[in-house]
Design an enzyme around this catalytic site. Structure first.
Site, PDB file in Angstrom:
ATOM      1  N   LYS A 178      53.636  24.084  85.787  1.00 16.53           N
ATOM      2  CA  LYS A 178      53.071  25.303  86.374  1.00 16.53           C
ATOM      3  C   LYS A 178      53.377  25.351  87.872  1.00 16.53           C
ATOM      4  CE  LYS A 178      49.605  25.611  82.776  1.00 16.53           C
ATOM      5  NZ  LYS A 178      48.224  25.422  82.303  1.00 16.53           N
TER       6      LYS A 178
ATOM      7  N   GLN B 138      42.792  23.143  84.467  1.00 16.58           N
ATOM      8  CA  GLN B 138      43.518  22.681  83.283  1.00 16.58           C
ATOM      9  C   GLN B 138      42.536  22.104  82.253  1.00 16.58           C
ATOM     10  OE1 GLN B 138      46.737  23.238  82.748  1.00 16.58           O
ATOM     11  NE2 GLN B 138      46.809  22.162  80.812  1.00 16.58           N
TER      12      GLN B 138
ATOM     13  N   ASP C 294      44.006  32.577  83.892  1.00 23.74           N
ATOM     14  CA  ASP C 294      44.178  32.056  82.528  1.00 23.74           C
ATOM     15  C   ASP C 294      43.691  33.068  81.486  1.00 23.74           C
ATOM     16  OD1 ASP C 294      45.369  29.617  81.839  1.00 23.74           O
ATOM     17  OD2 ASP C 294      43.724  28.461  82.721  1.00 23.74           O
TER      18      ASP C 294
HETATM   19  N1  GUN Z   1      45.366  23.444  78.268  1.00 26.04           N
HETATM   20  C1  GUN Z   1      46.281  23.756  77.318  1.00 26.04           C
HETATM   21  N2  GUN Z   1      46.765  24.997  77.516  1.00 26.04           N
HETATM   22  C2  GUN Z   1      46.150  25.482  78.612  1.00 26.04           C
HETATM   23  C3  GUN Z   1      46.249  26.705  79.324  1.00 26.04           C
HETATM   24  O1  GUN Z   1      46.991  27.639  78.992  1.00 26.04           O
HETATM   25  N3  GUN Z   1      45.454  26.808  80.420  1.00 26.04           N
HETATM   26  C4  GUN Z   1      44.616  25.821  80.813  1.00 26.04           C
HETATM   27  N4  GUN Z   1      43.869  26.031  81.883  1.00 26.04           N
HETATM   28  N5  GUN Z   1      44.506  24.681  80.170  1.00 26.04           N
HETATM   29  C5  GUN Z   1      45.276  24.513  79.085  1.00 26.04           C
END
Ligand code: GUN
Length: 279
Positions: free
Chosen positions: A52, A96, A119
């Site tokens: 990311k 996350q 998100d």
């Molecule tokens: N953990 C697995 N996929 C995601 C996601 O798209 N966003 C976040 N914040 N955590 C995750």
């Protein structure tokens, strides 16, 4: 033999478009900033967070990351979120998941200002999606809509079957397909005659979390098959929830794992960050 939907290429195209948009915003003095919070040292989460951050750098989004120890208390995490909620240089906040067991995910997600919920996990965002109001869309389902559209397939009027009913993928996926005028069925672990239900689908979205669970006998001839799963097999090879080799012969188009849905999730996160800055 089906067409392989190249998520990597479509995600690259979206990031290219966003890069131009971010550069234009920059000329107007608007910067885009994302705060990424990682709690603990889960190896997979670290990889996702790094990907990311790399995508941010590419697109021109300023990312600040907070890598907190696994013993961080919920109060400390909430205090950080509160600080970032009030920081005008931060347009988006991403925590996350999964979080360590002593921290309540729902409490943490809803502590993020809904204006910075890139998100799309906040209940406010989920509610907006359900009633058709503008808001942040969860990245994976939003990315899947882009994959289908940009590959030239129409959703309107089509039989869409989503297997899986999570808050992050299955449920918002169903609502997004409905918004595109698809006829939507949500199947799940308690669904009877899953093969029969799945093989009605013109568009089949699979998020069951079981490696190679969907074989050709779940798939209608000529269907578009979207695989949300990702699993590491012994020997380190990655696979999805769909048995790719088996289904490929029957489907009109299919997403590979890796290189299908995964890259789109990050591209849509970037899109949400740009959207947050524009607001
Ligand atoms: N953990 C697995 N996929 C995601 C996601 O798209 N966003 C976040 N914040 N955590 C995750």
């Amino acid at each position: 033999m089906s067409r392989i939907i190249d998520g990597k290429a479509i995600a690259a195209q979206i990031k290219e478009e966003l890069k131009e948009e971010v550069a234009l915003l920059g000329k107007d003095g608007v910067t885009v900033g994302l705060a990424v919070i990682l709690v603990g040292d889960d190896a997979a989460s670290s990889i996702y967070v790094n990907n990311k951050k790399k995508a941010c750098e590419y697109v021109g989004i300023r990312s600040v990351s907070y890598e907190l120890s696994k013993d961080t208390s919920q109060e400390e995490l909430l205090a950080l979120i509160d600080r970032l909620n009030h920081d005008d240089t931060v347009n988006g906040i991403l925590v996350q998941l999964p979080l360590p067991a002593h921290i309540d995910e729902e409490t943490v997600i809803t502590a993020i200002s809904s204006d910075k919920d890139v998100d799309g996990f906040h209940t406010e965002s989920a509610g907006r999606l359900l009633v058709g109001k503008k808001g942040f869309l969860p990245c994976t389902p939003a990315g899947i809509i882009q994959l289908i559209r940009r590959s030239g397939f129409t959703i309107e009027g089509k039989e869409c079957v989503v297997i899986g009913r999570s808050n992050i993928v299955g449920k918002p996926m169903a609502v997004l397909l409905l918004r595109e005028n698809g006829t939507v069925t949500v199947a799940h672990s308690k669904t009877e005659n899953l093969k029969e239900v799945a093989s009605r689908a013109d568009i089949l979205v699979v998020a069951v979390g079981k490696p190679k669970f969907i074989t050709a006998d779940y798939v209608k001839e000529g269907a578009v098959v979207i695989d949300v799963g990702i699993h590491r097999l012994e020997g380190k090879k990655l696979c999805g929830d769909v048995d790719f080799d088996d289904v490929q012969e029957k489907a009109a188009a299919i997403t590979p794992v890796p290189g299908g849905v995964g890259p789109m999730t990050i591209a849509m996160l970037m899109a949400n960050c740009v959207e947050a800055a524009k607001r």
